[in-house]
Write a protein that holds these residues in place. Sequence first.
Motif, short mmCIF file in Angstrom:
data_model
loop_
_atom_site.label_atom_id
_atom_site.label_comp_id
_atom_site.label_asym_id
_atom_site.label_seq_id
_atom_site.Cartn_x
_atom_site.Cartn_y
_atom_site.Cartn_z
N HIS A 173 0.87 -1.12 -0.05
CA HIS A 173 0.05 0.09 -0.03
C HIS A 173 0.97 1.26 0.07
O HIS A 173 1.73 1.34 0.89
N PHE A 174 0.62 1.99 -1.12
CA PHE A 174 1.54 3.44 -1.22
C PHE A 174 0.67 4.55 -1.36
O PHE A 174 -0.16 4.44 -2.18
N SER A 175 0.82 5.53 -0.60
CA SER A 175 -0.10 6.67 -0.72
C SER A 175 0.90 7.93 -0.78
O SER A 175 1.66 8.34 0.22
N ALA A 176 0.88 8.97 -1.96
CA ALA A 176 1.71 9.81 -2.13
C ALA A 176 0.76 11.22 -2.66
O ALA A 176 1.20 11.84 -3.45
N VAL A 177 -0.33 11.27 -1.97
CA VAL A 177 -1.36 12.25 -2.64
C VAL A 177 -1.01 13.84 -2.37
O VAL A 177 -0.06 13.90 -1.40
N ASP A 178 -1.31 14.39 -3.22
CA ASP A 178 -0.87 16.10 -3.02
C ASP A 178 0.43 16.20 -2.83
O ASP A 178 0.91 17.10 -1.79
N ASN A 179 1.18 15.89 -3.63
CA ASN A 179 2.76 16.18 -3.75
C ASN A 179 3.03 16.76 -5.12
O ASN A 179 2.15 17.29 -5.59
N LYS A 180 4.03 16.77 -5.57
CA LYS A 180 4.62 17.46 -6.73
C LYS A 180 5.40 16.65 -7.83
O LYS A 180 5.99 16.74 -8.53
N LEU A 181 4.85 15.15 -7.90
CA LEU A 181 5.34 14.16 -8.71
C LEU A 181 4.70 14.39 -10.39
O LEU A 181 3.72 14.68 -10.46
N HIS A 182 5.67 14.45 -11.00
CA HIS A 182 5.52 14.86 -12.47
C HIS A 182 6.14 14.05 -13.50
O HIS A 182 5.59 14.06 -14.69
N ASN A 183 7.09 13.29 -13.09
CA ASN A 183 7.96 12.57 -14.30
C ASN A 183 7.13 11.36 -14.19
O ASN A 183 7.48 10.32 -13.74
N MET A 184 6.40 10.94 -15.49
CA MET A 184 5.88 9.57 -15.69
C MET A 184 6.74 8.57 -15.90
O MET A 184 6.68 7.38 -15.42
N GLU A 185 7.87 8.68 -16.66
CA GLU A 185 8.91 7.53 -16.88
C GLU A 185 9.43 7.15 -15.39
O GLU A 185 9.78 6.04 -15.26
N GLU A 186 9.71 8.11 -14.65
CA GLU A 186 10.44 7.87 -13.38
C GLU A 186 9.38 6.92 -12.58
O GLU A 186 9.86 6.20 -11.90
N LEU A 224 -1.71 -4.55 -9.02
CA LEU A 224 -2.44 -3.49 -8.33
C LEU A 224 -4.03 -3.50 -8.56
O LEU A 224 -4.45 -4.02 -9.59
N GLU A 225 -4.57 -3.46 -7.45
CA GLU A 225 -6.13 -3.55 -7.29
C GLU A 225 -6.92 -2.16 -7.25
O GLU A 225 -7.92 -2.34 -7.86
N ILE A 226 -6.23 -1.31 -6.56
CA ILE A 226 -6.98 0.01 -6.61
C ILE A 226 -5.90 1.28 -6.79
O ILE A 226 -5.03 1.09 -6.23
N LEU A 227 -6.34 1.97 -7.87
CA LEU A 227 -5.50 3.05 -8.04
C LEU A 227 -6.43 4.49 -7.97
O LEU A 227 -7.35 4.63 -8.59
N ASP A 228 -5.62 5.10 -7.32
CA ASP A 228 -6.59 6.54 -7.06
C ASP A 228 -7.90 6.34 -6.60
O ASP A 228 -8.68 7.18 -6.95
N GLY A 229 -8.38 5.34 -5.62
CA GLY A 229 -9.63 5.12 -5.02
C GLY A 229 -10.48 4.27 -6.11
O GLY A 229 -11.82 4.25 -5.60
#
Length: 297
Positions: A173-186, A224-229
């Motif tokens: 389970h990983f949550s990184a809501v409301d950050n500044k992630l922008h690089n899709m390839e990374e 992955l079973e759930i992405l962004d809710g």
Amino acid sequence: MVRLTVELIAKSRNHFKKKRGLSFPEYLRTLTHLHFSNKNIEDIGDLSMCRNLTVLYLYDNQITNICNLGFAFNLTHLYMQNNNITHIDNLSNLQRLSKLYLGGNRITVVEGLEQLKELTELHLENQRLAPGEKLLLDPRTLCSLAKSLCVLNINNNNIDELRDLAVLKELQHFSAVDNKLHNMEELEDVFSHWPQLLQMDLGGNPVCKKPKYRDRLITVCKKLEILDGREINELTRQFLINWKASKEAKKKRNKHMMTRQFIPYPFTNDLNMGHGEPPGHTHSDGNVQRWNPQQSL
């Protein structure tokens, strides 16, 4: 200043009612759960008599330093969210700690967890950072948690990259809501190292607006079973995986065809190294020398 001590425990009505004929020292030795949330506590005193403590609730206080917990070898859950903690210190003795809640503090660098080999959950959301600051995670701490950590929450911490988190191969389970992630390839590269990932939430990041953002992450995160809710339909996942495989196969075929169509010059460099001049060479007198196969014998 309110300090958490055995004297404060003795004054607590909730704990006083649980004595049931035990002497107070005996009661402290049998104590496994300690509830002192929202009590304006600023410091932790000597609690070493609570040697069997397994769960400690200290959230919603005014604590600035984690201290005096070295005795708590049996502690498995520590709740210290919404305090004024700036550094993660003095936890190395908590060998059995499995869940650590530190959200809503003032932590800028996540470090000092190298000895916590059984830590499965780490909650660090909503740190109260100075303008322009972002939460940093020490690579040494990340490497030490690589085999145990299953849940990580780093919501709302101005984080703009996840590259160092690739080592966390057991994350579910990983949550990184409301950050500044922008690089899709990374992100695709990092998530490809997390084969156990079941649930992830990246809502509120710039990357969520990238074309085919959801499709690309579904194909990378095989479990992955759930992405962004939103739940992921297995048929959709299989279609996307097949589509991606077909696209890559077509790209390889096209590359192969282009390679086959390229015909290299049939003569070796020997023709240009003093062993005669190339066929069709024009002399200075303007005459073209014709190549005679017999001359090469």
